[in-house]
Design a protein around this motif. Structure first.
Motif, mmCIF file in Angstrom:
data_model
loop_
_atom_site.group_PDB
_atom_site.id
_atom_site.type_symbol
_atom_site.label_atom_id
_atom_site.label_comp_id
_atom_site.label_asym_id
_atom_site.label_seq_id
_atom_site.Cartn_x
_atom_site.Cartn_y
_atom_site.Cartn_z
ATOM 1 N N GLN A 252 0.836 -1.200 0.000
ATOM 2 C CA GLN A 252 0.000 0.000 0.000
ATOM 3 C C GLN A 252 0.870 1.249 0.000
ATOM 4 O O GLN A 252 1.966 1.262 0.568
ATOM 5 C CB GLN A 252 -0.927 0.020 1.219
ATOM 6 N N LYS A 253 0.373 2.312 -0.562
ATOM 7 C CA LYS A 253 1.133 3.563 -0.637
ATOM 8 C C LYS A 253 1.220 4.207 0.749
ATOM 9 O O LYS A 253 0.199 4.340 1.437
ATOM 10 C CB LYS A 253 0.445 4.526 -1.625
ATOM 11 N N PRO A 254 2.411 4.621 1.167
ATOM 12 C CA PRO A 254 2.547 5.311 2.462
ATOM 13 C C PRO A 254 1.792 6.638 2.471
ATOM 14 O O PRO A 254 1.642 7.298 1.451
ATOM 15 C CB PRO A 254 4.063 5.531 2.580
ATOM 16 N N GLU A 255 1.311 7.014 3.646
ATOM 17 C CA GLU A 255 0.534 8.249 3.754
ATOM 18 C C GLU A 255 1.382 9.475 3.457
ATOM 19 O O GLU A 255 0.863 10.486 2.963
ATOM 20 C CB GLU A 255 -0.042 8.349 5.168
#
Length: 610
Positions: free
Chosen positions: A290-293
């Motif tokens: 998942q893409k980091p915030e």
């Protein structure tokens, strides 16, 4: 005159044809640049002389059913032997399970018959007679085709869309060997096949199908692989109602080739020219990544150091009244722009209790148009020179830009590498499972073999002879002239001269001779007026007795005319006036005493007018 006109036009047409042929012959013989391109580089190559080709016009094209050597074919049927062919083909009795009951049956009608455009009575085909019906029929191969042998698969057949095609297919299915194809009476759209090949069209969507079902070597799942579309569209076979030959060649080196009427329209590799591809990718995206915030994908951002100028007015309107505008002197401020129509009349059926009080409709005030305007005057609006709109800071490069985020790659757990997709599921039968909005689709000369030369020889003895015969019969004199003019453009000028000559000769035949006859008649009348001899007056209107006598003479003349052929042109025919004058002359020579009386009657009748 009509016969003379036709004769002149025919003569002119023959002259024009001779001019065109002579011009073409002269152009061919006198063209010094016909072979100049071969010698521009100064190099001369020895080329063996070829045997002169025999023209189709001298060839006696006769069709005989191709000889089928069973050892050379896995399947072959020319459909000419109806009894033997019917024994090989099995009509489906299945139903489709995903549509309404009334249209689920495979009840399309098949028949063995000659084409609508009969070339040879002994050349028959398998015809789908019905339309808007599901139809399926299949036949077993003499010997199953096993792709493990080092030989190509060659599928070839003819299709004639005798009624054209707007929506429907005419493709083949090569059925896979197995339990599901043991009983051909159950053949339907779900029956496993190895290859589907052939034309298909619905509206503007034209396809040349080549689909093969690939078996996953790891888990055994089957996926359909669709060949990329050819670059050129195939419209003519669906319109011209002529026989067309379709051929598919799949080779052990995974290459394929599709031909229509011996012309290659598509070729490539089973590994690279199909969607989806045969082999899956070695790596795939990690579904758990998942893409980091804090990941910043913005390439540019607003300049945080920028500030709005002090003189920037965000509230200034985009338009303002024109300060230089002046109210016209004729402007009428006390007049309304709209007034009640003075010519309007309340309808007779208007009921005030139901419809309310009647009011005349509003119309433009005619005084305003003359004066230039009415009502309260307002200056027109112009763009505001001080308008700047809402202030926004300029964009700059994002110093924290990290690029477009993508999940990390992981090894594909379903990865495999099949370098020999040619080794497909063996084929045990061939079938036609179709639905079409056009009837009378004719299939002919269907073969499956492992030798391209055998397929070409079979086509040479069937399709090629048929098309040469059809092309020769449809080739007219006009087509030859057009082809000749394309090869030698100078012929167009000579042809134009010939056409002009044809028109001139036709006009002369129609009007020239008639004009010369009128001129001759006028000259004869002028010569007669110059002489001192008494001239006869205009033809008198005959009395009833004289009319009866003349009618008898005319009747006799008409009876003699009936025996004259229509193509004959009567010469020296005498009019009724000439006959009347000759009769009067004979009476004058025999009875001189009646001359004055006859002349007197004639002159009195000419004065009288009806």
């Amino acid at each position: 005159m009509p016969w003379k006109m036709g004769q002149g036009a025919t003569l002119a047409l023959l002259v024009a044809s001779c001019l065109l042929l002579n011009a073409a012959t002269g152009a061919i013989a006198a063209d010094p640049t016909a072979e100049s391109d071969d010698f521009e580089d100064g190099y001369v190559e020895d080329v063996p002389e070829e045997e002169p080709a025999t023209g189709d016009s001298d060839e006696n094209l006769v069709y005989e059913s191709p000889v089928i050597d069973r050892k050379k074919f896995h399947f072959a049927d020319h459909f000419d032997d109806v009894e033997a062919s019917r024994k090989n083909w099995v009509l489906s009795q299945a139903k489709k399970d995903d549509i309404a009951e009334e249209i689920s049956k495979y009840d399309g009608i098949w028949n063995w018959e000659s084409p609508q455009r009969i070339v040879w009575p002994n050349d028959l085909g398998l015809v789908l007679k019905s339309k808007a019906k599901h139809a399926a029929i299949a036949s077993r191969l003499r010997e199953p085709f096993d792709f493990k042998q080092d030989k190509p698969l060659v599928v070839q057949y003819e299709v004639t869309l005798q009624e054209g095609q707007e929506c429907g297919g005419s493709y083949l299915k090569l059925l896979s060997a197995g339990k599901e194809t043991d009983e051909l009476t159950t053949f339907n759209d779900k029956t496993p096949y190895t290859i589907m090949f052939g034309p298909d069209k619905c509206g503007s969507d034209v396809k040349m199908h080549f689909i093969f079902r690939h078996v996953n070597p790891i888990n055994g799942t089957i996926t359909e692989k669709h060949c990329n579309k050819p670059k050129n569209r195939l419209e003519e076979p669906f319109k011209d109602k002529l026989p067309h030959l379709y051929q598919l060649v799949v080779r052990p080196d995974n290459s394929f080739e599709i031909r229509v009427d011996h012309k290659i329209i598509n070729e490539g590799s089973l590994l690279t020219d199909f969607k989806p591809p045969v082999n899956p990718p070695a790596e795939i995206d990690d579904p758990n990544d998942q893409k980091p915030e804090a990941w910043d994908e913005r390439e540019k951002i607003q300049d945080p150091a920028a500030q709005k100028p002090d003189d920037w007015d965000e509230d200034a309107p985009p338009q303002i009244p024109d300060p230089s505008a002046v109210k016209p002197k004729t402007w009428l401020e006390n007049e309304a722009e709209m007034i009640y129509d003075p010519t309007a009349v309340k309808p007779d059926d208007w009921d005030s209790e139901i419809d309310g009080d009647w009011e005349a409709p509003l119309v433009d005030n005619p005084l305003c148009e003359k004066a230039g305007g009415c009502g309260k005057w307002k200056a027109p609006l112009i763009p505001n020179p001080n308008y700047k709109g809402k202030w926004r800071p300029p964009m700059i490069e994002n110093p924290n830009y990290q690029g477009k985020w993508a999940p990390r790659k992981i090894p594909n757990p379903d990865f495999f590498e099949d370098l020999k997709p040619f080794q497909m599921t063996p084929i045990s039968a061939v079938g036609l499972e179709l639905w079409s909005m056009s009837s009378d689709i004719l299939f002919d000369n269907l073969i499956i073999t492992d030798d391209v030369d055998v397929a070409r020889e079979f086509a040479a003895n069937s399709f090629d002879i048929k098309r040469r015969y059809i092309d020769r019969e449809s080739d007219s004199f006009v087509n030859k002239v057009v082809e000749l003019a394309k090869a030698y453009p100078s012929v167009w000028g000579i042809g134009l001269v010939a056409i002009v000559a044809l028109v001139v000769i036709g006009i002369y035949c129609r009007f020239g001779k008639a004009k010369s006859q009128d001129s001759a008649a006028k000259r004869a009348a002028a010569e007669a007026k110059k002489s001192d001899e008494p001239q006869p007056d205009d033809e008198p209107k005959p009395d009833s007795e004289e009319e009866s006598d003349l009618s008898g003479e005319r009747a006799a003349g008409d009876s003699s005319k009936e025996s004259t052929p229509l193509s004959a042109s009567p010469k020296n025919k005498k009019s009724d006036l000439d006959v009347s004058e000759e009769t009067k002359t004979e009476e004058t020579s025999e009875e001189p005493a009646q001359t004055e009386e006859t002349t007197t009657k004639t002159r009195k009748r000419t004065v009288r007018k009806d």
